[in-house]
Design a protein around this motif. Structure first.
Motif, PDB file in Angstrom:
ATOM      1  N   LYS A   1       0.829  -1.195   0.000  1.00  0.00           N
ATOM      2  CA  LYS A   1       0.000   0.000   0.000  1.00  0.00           C
ATOM      3  C   LYS A   1       0.867   1.250   0.000  1.00  0.00           C
ATOM      4  O   LYS A   1       0.539   2.228  -0.668  1.00  0.00           O
ATOM      5  CB  LYS A   1      -0.932  -0.016   1.205  1.00  0.00           C
TER       6      LYS A   1
ATOM      7  N   GLU B   1      -0.266 -18.542 -12.041  1.00  0.00           N
ATOM      8  CA  GLU B   1      -0.187 -17.229 -12.669  1.00  0.00           C
ATOM      9  C   GLU B   1      -0.582 -17.290 -14.137  1.00  0.00           C
ATOM     10  O   GLU B   1      -0.190 -18.207 -14.860  1.00  0.00           O
ATOM     11  CB  GLU B   1       1.229 -16.661 -12.569  1.00  0.00           C
TER      12      GLU B   1
ATOM     13  N   ASP C   1      -5.796  -8.507  -2.293  1.00  0.00           N
ATOM     14  CA  ASP C   1      -4.893  -9.292  -3.133  1.00  0.00           C
ATOM     15  C   ASP C   1      -5.672 -10.147  -4.133  1.00  0.00           C
ATOM     16  O   ASP C   1      -5.084 -10.763  -5.012  1.00  0.00           O
ATOM     17  CB  ASP C   1      -3.935 -10.151  -2.302  1.00  0.00           C
TER      18      ASP C   1
ATOM     19  N   TRP D   1      -8.336 -11.003 -10.854  1.00  0.00           N
ATOM     20  CA  TRP D   1      -6.971 -10.631 -10.537  1.00  0.00           C
ATOM     21  C   TRP D   1      -6.621 -11.274  -9.200  1.00  0.00           C
ATOM     22  O   TRP D   1      -7.228 -10.959  -8.181  1.00  0.00           O
ATOM     23  CB  TRP D   1      -6.832  -9.111 -10.443  1.00  0.00           C
TER      24      TRP D   1
ATOM     25  N   TYR E   1      -3.460 -11.649  -7.006  1.00  0.00           N
ATOM     26  CA  TYR E   1      -2.060 -11.264  -6.815  1.00  0.00           C
ATOM     27  C   TYR E   1      -1.335 -12.116  -5.795  1.00  0.00           C
ATOM     28  O   TYR E   1      -0.113 -12.028  -5.693  1.00  0.00           O
ATOM     29  CB  TYR E   1      -1.980  -9.780  -6.443  1.00  0.00           C
TER      30      TYR E   1
ATOM     31  N   GLY F   1      -2.693  -0.496  -3.887  1.00  0.00           N
ATOM     32  CA  GLY F   1      -2.302  -1.891  -4.038  1.00  0.00           C
ATOM     33  C   GLY F   1      -2.094  -2.284  -5.485  1.00  0.00           C
ATOM     34  O   GLY F   1      -2.157  -1.459  -6.403  1.00  0.00           O
ATOM     35  N   TYR F   2      -1.854  -3.568  -5.691  1.00  0.00           N
ATOM     36  CA  TYR F   2      -1.553  -4.076  -7.032  1.00  0.00           C
ATOM     37  C   TYR F   2      -2.699  -3.866  -8.011  1.00  0.00           C
ATOM     38  O   TYR F   2      -2.477  -3.639  -9.199  1.00  0.00           O
ATOM     39  CB  TYR F   2      -1.202  -5.567  -6.972  1.00  0.00           C
TER      40      TYR F   2
ATOM     41  N   ASP G   1      -2.402  -0.490  -9.351  1.00  0.00           N
ATOM     42  CA  ASP G   1      -1.130  -0.360 -10.047  1.00  0.00           C
ATOM     43  C   ASP G   1      -1.133  -1.089 -11.390  1.00  0.00           C
ATOM     44  O   ASP G   1      -0.546  -0.612 -12.354  1.00  0.00           O
ATOM     45  CB  ASP G   1      -0.017  -0.912  -9.147  1.00  0.00           C
ATOM     46  N   MET G   2      -1.804  -2.233 -11.479  1.00  0.00           N
ATOM     47  CA  MET G   2      -1.667  -3.068 -12.661  1.00  0.00           C
ATOM     48  C   MET G   2      -2.959  -3.297 -13.449  1.00  0.00           C
ATOM     49  O   MET G   2      -2.942  -3.310 -14.674  1.00  0.00           O
ATOM     50  CB  MET G   2      -1.055  -4.406 -12.253  1.00  0.00           C
TER      51      MET G   2
ATOM     52  N   TYR H   1      -0.248  -7.763   3.008  1.00  0.00           N
ATOM     53  CA  TYR H   1      -0.300  -6.306   3.033  1.00  0.00           C
ATOM     54  C   TYR H   1      -1.745  -5.893   3.267  1.00  0.00           C
ATOM     55  O   TYR H   1      -2.637  -6.744   3.293  1.00  0.00           O
ATOM     56  CB  TYR H   1       0.260  -5.704   1.731  1.00  0.00           C
TER      57      TYR H   1
ATOM     58  N   ASP I   1      -1.584 -14.297 -17.420  1.00  0.00           N
ATOM     59  CA  ASP I   1      -1.814 -12.934 -17.898  1.00  0.00           C
ATOM     60  C   ASP I   1      -2.508 -13.085 -19.240  1.00  0.00           C
ATOM     61  O   ASP I   1      -1.867 -13.245 -20.272  1.00  0.00           O
ATOM     62  CB  ASP I   1      -0.481 -12.195 -18.036  1.00  0.00           C
TER      63      ASP I   1
ATOM     64  N   ALA J   1       2.306   1.329  -3.786  1.00  0.00           N
ATOM     65  CA  ALA J   1       1.376   1.410  -4.905  1.00  0.00           C
ATOM     66  C   ALA J   1       0.071   2.118  -4.563  1.00  0.00           C
ATOM     67  O   ALA J   1      -0.860   2.075  -5.339  1.00  0.00           O
ATOM     68  CB  ALA J   1       1.077  -0.005  -5.423  1.00  0.00           C
TER      69      ALA J   1
END
Length: 154
Positions: free
Chosen positions: A1, A72, A45, A63, A65, A7-8, A11-12, A41, A74, A4
């Protein structure tokens, strides 16, 4: 945190949602579910979402994370009545196109500087020599969708 902000996801995921906005048009509705499964965190997530585009297209996203490395992925897949296209947001895997009549794979070289094409578009627009496909308006739309997915669900 601390690194980013949100969080992710903030960010993504914005990059994937921005690409979908570019390809399919504005997202008019979005809803989501979030969790912090790993507790590594403070922020989420794991995020799942469903969305509707102004064009009538509906979609969903996931998503995760904190998933294991073996899980994983993408991948974005757009499926329609004439076929499908599959591509990644970050990994530079081939783009796959499948129709009733053909199946094709397209490979593109990874740019040396990933941001360079977008920066060139923005600079060209600032000099009156083009129009950037991404601007503050499209960025605000993407941010609004992320807010709806994370926080603004009734």
């Amino acid at each position: 945190k601390d690194i980013a902000g949100g969080g992710y996801f903030y960010d993504m995921a914005c990059h994937t949602l921005d690409i979908l906005d570019f390809i399919l048009g504005e997202i008019s509705e979005a809803k989501g579910f979030t969790a912090n499964h790993a507790g590594l965190y403070e922020t989420e997530d794991t995020v799942t979402a469903s969305f509707r585009f102004v064009s009538g297209v509906i979609g969903c996203g996931e998503w995760a994370y904190a998933a294991s490395k073996s899980s994983e992925a993408d991948m974005v897949e757009i499926t329609g009545n004439k076929g499908s296209v599959r591509f990644s947001t970050f990994t530079f895997t081939p783009i796959f196109l499948r129709t009733t009549y053909e199946q094709s794979e397209y490979n593109f070289p990874r740019p040396e500087h990933i941001q360079q094409p977008m920066i060139e578009n923005i600079v060209a627009q600032l000099h009156g020599k083009g129009i950037s496909p991404s601007d503050g308006i499209s960025a605000a739309r993407t941010n609004r969708v992320m807010d709806k997915i994370l926080y603004l669900n009734p």
